[in-house]
Write an enzyme that holds these catalytic residues in place. Sequence first.
Site, short mmCIF file in Angstrom:
data_model
loop_
_atom_site.label_atom_id
_atom_site.label_comp_id
_atom_site.label_asym_id
_atom_site.label_seq_id
_atom_site.Cartn_x
_atom_site.Cartn_y
_atom_site.Cartn_z
N ASP A 39 -49.59 11.15 62.59
CA ASP A 39 -48.47 10.55 63.33
C ASP A 39 -48.41 9.03 63.14
O ASP A 39 -47.82 8.31 63.94
CB ASP A 39 -48.59 10.90 64.83
CG ASP A 39 -49.93 10.47 65.41
OD1 ASP A 39 -50.81 10.03 64.63
OD2 ASP A 39 -50.10 10.57 66.63
N HIS A 242 -50.14 -3.61 36.24
CA HIS A 242 -49.96 -3.47 37.69
C HIS A 242 -51.26 -3.00 38.35
O HIS A 242 -51.28 -2.04 39.09
CB HIS A 242 -48.80 -2.52 38.00
CG HIS A 242 -47.46 -3.13 37.72
ND1 HIS A 242 -46.30 -2.41 37.69
CD2 HIS A 242 -47.10 -4.40 37.46
CE1 HIS A 242 -45.29 -3.21 37.41
NE2 HIS A 242 -45.75 -4.44 37.27
N ASP A 259 -51.61 -12.08 40.94
CA ASP A 259 -50.15 -11.94 40.97
C ASP A 259 -49.81 -11.52 42.39
O ASP A 259 -50.03 -10.37 42.78
CB ASP A 259 -49.70 -10.88 39.95
CG ASP A 259 -48.19 -10.71 39.90
OD1 ASP A 259 -47.50 -11.17 40.83
OD2 ASP A 259 -47.70 -10.09 38.92
N ASP A 270 -42.79 -14.24 43.82
CA ASP A 270 -43.52 -13.45 42.83
C ASP A 270 -44.17 -14.45 41.88
O ASP A 270 -43.51 -14.96 40.96
CB ASP A 270 -42.53 -12.53 42.10
CG ASP A 270 -43.22 -11.65 41.06
OD1 ASP A 270 -44.46 -11.62 41.02
OD2 ASP A 270 -42.49 -10.99 40.29
N HIS A 349 -44.48 -6.73 27.98
CA HIS A 349 -43.38 -6.67 28.95
C HIS A 349 -42.42 -7.82 28.70
O HIS A 349 -42.65 -8.64 27.81
CB HIS A 349 -43.92 -6.68 30.39
CG HIS A 349 -44.80 -7.83 30.75
ND1 HIS A 349 -44.31 -9.08 31.06
CD2 HIS A 349 -46.16 -7.93 30.85
CE1 HIS A 349 -45.33 -9.88 31.36
NE2 HIS A 349 -46.46 -9.21 31.23
N HIS A 353 -37.55 -11.40 35.44
CA HIS A 353 -36.60 -10.49 36.10
C HIS A 353 -35.95 -11.25 37.24
O HIS A 353 -36.43 -12.30 37.67
CB HIS A 353 -37.35 -9.25 36.62
CG HIS A 353 -38.57 -9.57 37.41
ND1 HIS A 353 -38.52 -9.89 38.75
CD2 HIS A 353 -39.88 -9.67 37.06
CE1 HIS A 353 -39.76 -10.15 39.18
NE2 HIS A 353 -40.59 -10.02 38.18
N HIS A 360 -38.24 -7.05 42.21
CA HIS A 360 -37.43 -6.83 41.00
C HIS A 360 -36.01 -6.67 41.52
O HIS A 360 -35.56 -5.56 41.81
CB HIS A 360 -37.90 -5.59 40.24
CG HIS A 360 -39.29 -5.76 39.69
ND1 HIS A 360 -40.10 -4.72 39.33
CD2 HIS A 360 -40.03 -6.87 39.44
CE1 HIS A 360 -41.27 -5.18 38.89
NE2 HIS A 360 -41.24 -6.49 38.96
N GLU A 383 -42.44 -15.32 33.24
CA GLU A 383 -43.82 -14.84 33.30
C GLU A 383 -44.36 -14.31 31.97
O GLU A 383 -44.69 -13.13 31.84
CB GLU A 383 -43.95 -13.75 34.37
CG GLU A 383 -42.90 -12.64 34.30
CD GLU A 383 -43.14 -11.58 35.38
OE1 GLU A 383 -44.27 -11.11 35.48
OE2 GLU A 383 -42.18 -11.23 36.09
N TYR A 387 -52.46 -10.21 26.79
CA TYR A 387 -53.50 -9.28 27.25
C TYR A 387 -54.26 -8.80 26.01
O TYR A 387 -53.69 -8.11 25.17
CB TYR A 387 -52.87 -8.07 27.95
CG TYR A 387 -51.84 -8.45 29.01
CD1 TYR A 387 -52.23 -8.87 30.28
CD2 TYR A 387 -50.47 -8.40 28.73
CE1 TYR A 387 -51.30 -9.21 31.25
CE2 TYR A 387 -49.52 -8.75 29.69
CZ TYR A 387 -49.94 -9.15 30.94
OH TYR A 387 -49.01 -9.49 31.89
N ARG A 405 -51.62 -14.24 32.63
CA ARG A 405 -50.17 -14.29 32.91
C ARG A 405 -49.93 -15.53 33.77
O ARG A 405 -50.76 -15.84 34.63
CB ARG A 405 -49.73 -13.02 33.64
CG ARG A 405 -48.27 -12.97 34.00
CD ARG A 405 -47.75 -11.55 34.29
NE ARG A 405 -48.24 -10.97 35.51
CZ ARG A 405 -49.09 -9.95 35.57
NH1 ARG A 405 -49.53 -9.39 34.47
NH2 ARG A 405 -49.49 -9.46 36.74
N GLU A 407 -46.78 -17.07 36.04
CA GLU A 407 -45.46 -16.65 36.53
C GLU A 407 -44.95 -17.62 37.59
O GLU A 407 -45.64 -17.90 38.58
CB GLU A 407 -45.57 -15.25 37.14
CG GLU A 407 -44.27 -14.76 37.79
CD GLU A 407 -44.36 -13.30 38.23
OE1 GLU A 407 -45.47 -12.82 38.55
OE2 GLU A 407 -43.31 -12.65 38.26
#
Length: 443
Positions: A39, A242, A259, A270, A349, A353, A360, A383, A387, A405, A407
């Site tokens: 619940d 991710h 990130d 972001d 990638h 965005h 996003h 960004e 890698y 990265r 960003e």
Amino acid sequence: MKPPMHKEYASRRRRLLQQLGKQALAIIPTAPTRLRNNDVEHPFRPDSDFFYLTGFTEPEAIALLLTGKRPNFILFCRERDPKLERWNGLRAGLEGARKLSGADQVFAIEEFEQRLPQLLEGRRRLYYAIGSHALLDRLLPQGIRRLQGKGRGGAQVPESLHNLDLPLHEMRLIKSPAEIELMRQAASISAQAHAQLMRWLRPGMMEYQLAARFEHECQQQGARRQAYPAIVAGGANACILHYTDNDCPLRAGDLVLVDAGGEYQGYAADITRTFPVNGRFSPEQRALYELVLQAQQAAIEQVRPGNPCNAPHEAAVQVLCRGLVKLGLLKGPASRQLKRGGHKRFFMHRTGHWLGLDVHDLGSYQQGDDWRCLEAGMVLTVEPALYIDADDKKVDKRWRGIGIRIEDDVLVTAEGHQILSQEAPKQVDEIESWMAQGQVLKA
Ligand code: GLY
Ligand code: MN
Ligand code: MN
């Protein structure tokens, strides 16, 4: 989320209604509540479209927007219920919701099903995102059938169903001055939280401890929620785009990629920063980091009105290809690698965005076959990344397992752009001296 700015929401509804045509009805439900276990519910967050148009933050609510004479805005929501409110918290109730939202009429959510046929009557164009809300997906056809049953008496049912996403998400893409102010806050709070992490970090800490500290810093400054689950990735974990397990210890000699972004009154930040766990970049980490930074700078320079929204990505991959060839990670010539997408092995990638109520954010990237052009009021992330897989036998050992990265959140202005997240250090020397100060403070 704070009480709404009436004029701002009213003007959004007006502008949307102007685009829907005569005798139109748009139905916008808020997000459903979701059970976590038994619940216990997941924390509720309103649907972004619903929030954008109403500013109303309670669950179990549906907004109806109607073109023509008033009422133009009808809200269905929960009634007051002192017994339930004692357990679960206060509700605005119908009168409270009318004041908060500026709706012309407010009804109890339980009346929605019964009132639906009458609300559909005389409406030619129906705007609703089919498949987005299980209950409405069931109730709408039912409501239309009930109206059709009445049709022998001359009731008019909607003739066409339209996708509200198209006009609405175009609007959401261009931020108003009020939205830009909130996005500035979201980015500034989050950038400062990144800076605090750099000074606080010590080898041996767990990835999740950094995530917790980031959230703490955001909440201290009024960003009550995270815009998305934080990625805190030490060493080769950074090569998982991710990565959210966040359950490994952070080791001296590794980099950590963070990130993370707070959500301020509904608006997302972001931001990614990558920095050395022990405060000093190794020569290989520094070389790759500086290449990503150079790519990011080249990409940000392309953010200005009139430029195709793909221009930052193109600038970034040009710099990355040249740099990867120079470092011996790709075979030259760089122009050939660029043509055949050789960089995709290390950067798989895109460079950014749209950013807004959703991390996003919505709105198209293309118009016909072309990339759409940037316009003042848009906010996007920039960004670029590299890698190098820990098991990549094709590259020299010293590069393996490094993920980087960088960003930032960038506003398109009439003159060019503004970086909203610049309070988070990102130059190599700046990061090293900032982290060293932290170590002095802790000594
Ligand atoms: N934080 C997810 C992204 O950068 O797109
Ligand atoms: Mn991100
Ligand atoms: Mn992003």
